[in-house]
Design a protein around this motif. Sequence first.
Motif, PDB file in Angstrom:
ATOM      1  N   ALA A 129       0.835  -1.202   0.000  1.00 18.33           N
ATOM      2  CA  ALA A 129       0.000   0.000   0.000  1.00 18.33           C
ATOM      3  C   ALA A 129       0.870   1.253   0.000  1.00 18.33           C
ATOM      4  CB  ALA A 129      -0.924  -0.010   1.218  1.00 18.33           C
ATOM      5  N   GLU A 130       2.007   1.178   0.679  1.00 18.41           N
ATOM      6  CA  GLU A 130       2.944   2.304   0.719  1.00 18.41           C
ATOM      7  C   GLU A 130       3.476   2.624  -0.677  1.00 18.41           C
ATOM      8  OE1 GLU A 130       7.464   3.104   2.449  1.00 18.41           O
ATOM      9  OE2 GLU A 130       6.159   1.683   3.498  1.00 18.41           O
ATOM     10  N   MET A 131       3.815   1.586  -1.435  1.00 18.76           N
ATOM     11  CA  MET A 131       4.338   1.794  -2.783  1.00 18.76           C
ATOM     12  C   MET A 131       3.234   2.271  -3.735  1.00 18.76           C
ATOM     13  SD  MET A 131       7.519   1.150  -2.322  1.00 18.76           S
ATOM     14  CE  MET A 131       8.235   1.024  -3.974  1.00 18.76           C
ATOM     15  N   LYS A 132       2.034   1.744  -3.566  1.00 18.05           N
ATOM     16  CA  LYS A 132       0.921   2.171  -4.414  1.00 18.05           C
ATOM     17  C   LYS A 132       0.558   3.637  -4.161  1.00 18.05           C
ATOM     18  CE  LYS A 132      -1.795  -1.378  -3.307  1.00 18.05           C
ATOM     19  NZ  LYS A 132      -2.958  -2.306  -3.306  1.00 18.05           N
ATOM     20  N   LYS A 133       0.580   4.032  -2.901  1.00 21.87           N
ATOM     21  CA  LYS A 133       0.273   5.429  -2.565  1.00 21.87           C
ATOM     22  C   LYS A 133       1.308   6.378  -3.177  1.00 21.87           C
ATOM     23  CE  LYS A 133      -0.948   8.437   1.320  1.00 21.87           C
ATOM     24  NZ  LYS A 133      -0.165   9.597   0.859  1.00 21.87           N
ATOM     25  N   MET A 134       2.552   5.926  -3.218  1.00 24.50           N
ATOM     26  CA  MET A 134       3.626   6.715  -3.807  1.00 24.50           C
ATOM     27  C   MET A 134       3.319   7.001  -5.283  1.00 24.50           C
ATOM     28  SD  MET A 134       7.696   5.718  -3.726  1.00 24.50           S
ATOM     29  CE  MET A 134       7.538   5.052  -2.056  1.00 24.50           C
ATOM     30  N   ALA A 135       2.856   5.976  -5.991  1.00 25.61           N
ATOM     31  CA  ALA A 135       2.523   6.136  -7.408  1.00 25.61           C
ATOM     32  C   ALA A 135       1.306   7.037  -7.587  1.00 25.61           C
ATOM     33  CB  ALA A 135       2.260   4.771  -8.036  1.00 25.61           C
ATOM     34  N   ASP A 136       0.343   6.897  -6.684  1.00 25.34           N
ATOM     35  CA  ASP A 136      -0.870   7.718  -6.750  1.00 25.34           C
ATOM     36  C   ASP A 136      -0.536   9.187  -6.518  1.00 25.34           C
ATOM     37  OD1 ASP A 136      -3.559   8.513  -6.769  1.00 25.34           O
ATOM     38  OD2 ASP A 136      -4.177   6.704  -5.726  1.00 25.34           O
TER      39      ASP A 136
END
Length: 330
Positions: A129-136
């Motif tokens: 989720a941390e990596m996905k939020k970074m992309a978002d």
Amino acid sequence: MTINTTRRRFLAGTGMAAAATAFSMPTFAQGKPKLRFSAVFSEQDIRAEMMKKFAEGIGNDFAFEGYYGGNLFKQGTELVAIQRGNLEMGNIAPQDISKQIPAWSILTAAYLFRDADHLTKFFASPAGAEMKKMADDKLGVHILGPTYFGARQIGLKPNKKINTPADMAGIKLRMPPGEAWQFLGESIGANPTAMAYAEVYTGLQTGAIDGQDNPLPNVENMKFYEVMSQIVLTSHLVGFDLLTVSSKTWKAMKADQQKRFQAAADSAIAFSQKKHQAREKELVDFFKGKGLNIYEPDQAAFRKYAQAKYLASDLAKDWPKGMVEKINAL
């Protein structure tokens, strides 16, 4: 509805000026919102079946248009197209994200994920989720999930026996363009050569390259086995892309739409993963039947060499602190 067409025909159908206007219009027009999806994989790919199932799952809310084989946007350009508002959805390589977010290069490293299940667990975890939020936050893309397409194996035209990374010295191995992809080739001892996916068959045929690295289903889909003599089962990378939708499109949905959208993506992704895993097992015998030599090298030697290369590289300095440990612990 799924559409497979070339960019030229797409533009010709409406006229260049009209097409340019269409690309600049807001995503949500009259009737159901239109979702244009672009991917480099062919319409015969298992992932094209995945997208058909996804389209069925969101059919009550959206009008889906699928473009395959890099016919709408070429490999590596889908992310920028989404960011510019020229595309709503794409199947994006993590290597393309790492070009804009260096921290993401950790997810492109050789021998990071053990298998498809480990990959899935990661993206469902707080670390994922941390990596996905970074992309978002930084790129404006919302990641729905990882689309597994098989462990990457080395396919070669020369008959040279490969057991350790030292045996890969001098091998011109096709890798997609981009620093992360090129370094992946170096991490397994090869001489990486940038080449578009659609040019690989001819490259092998003419000797412009000695080999390519792809999951076995891709080798079958693109008929690379016709111009190869062997497959070395290095399993150096769990191959996956990311099913994404623009953050703008995602945020424009109501909460119940988002829930249905994500559920459709989860179901389609799970279908694709299961089918890819089964197909990988079947293809070993298929390729042997085509006369290819298939064997497993010293994977421990490859893993040790690759990990040492990454840890000593500039790429590792951008990795989020403690992320490798979080991934290993899953």
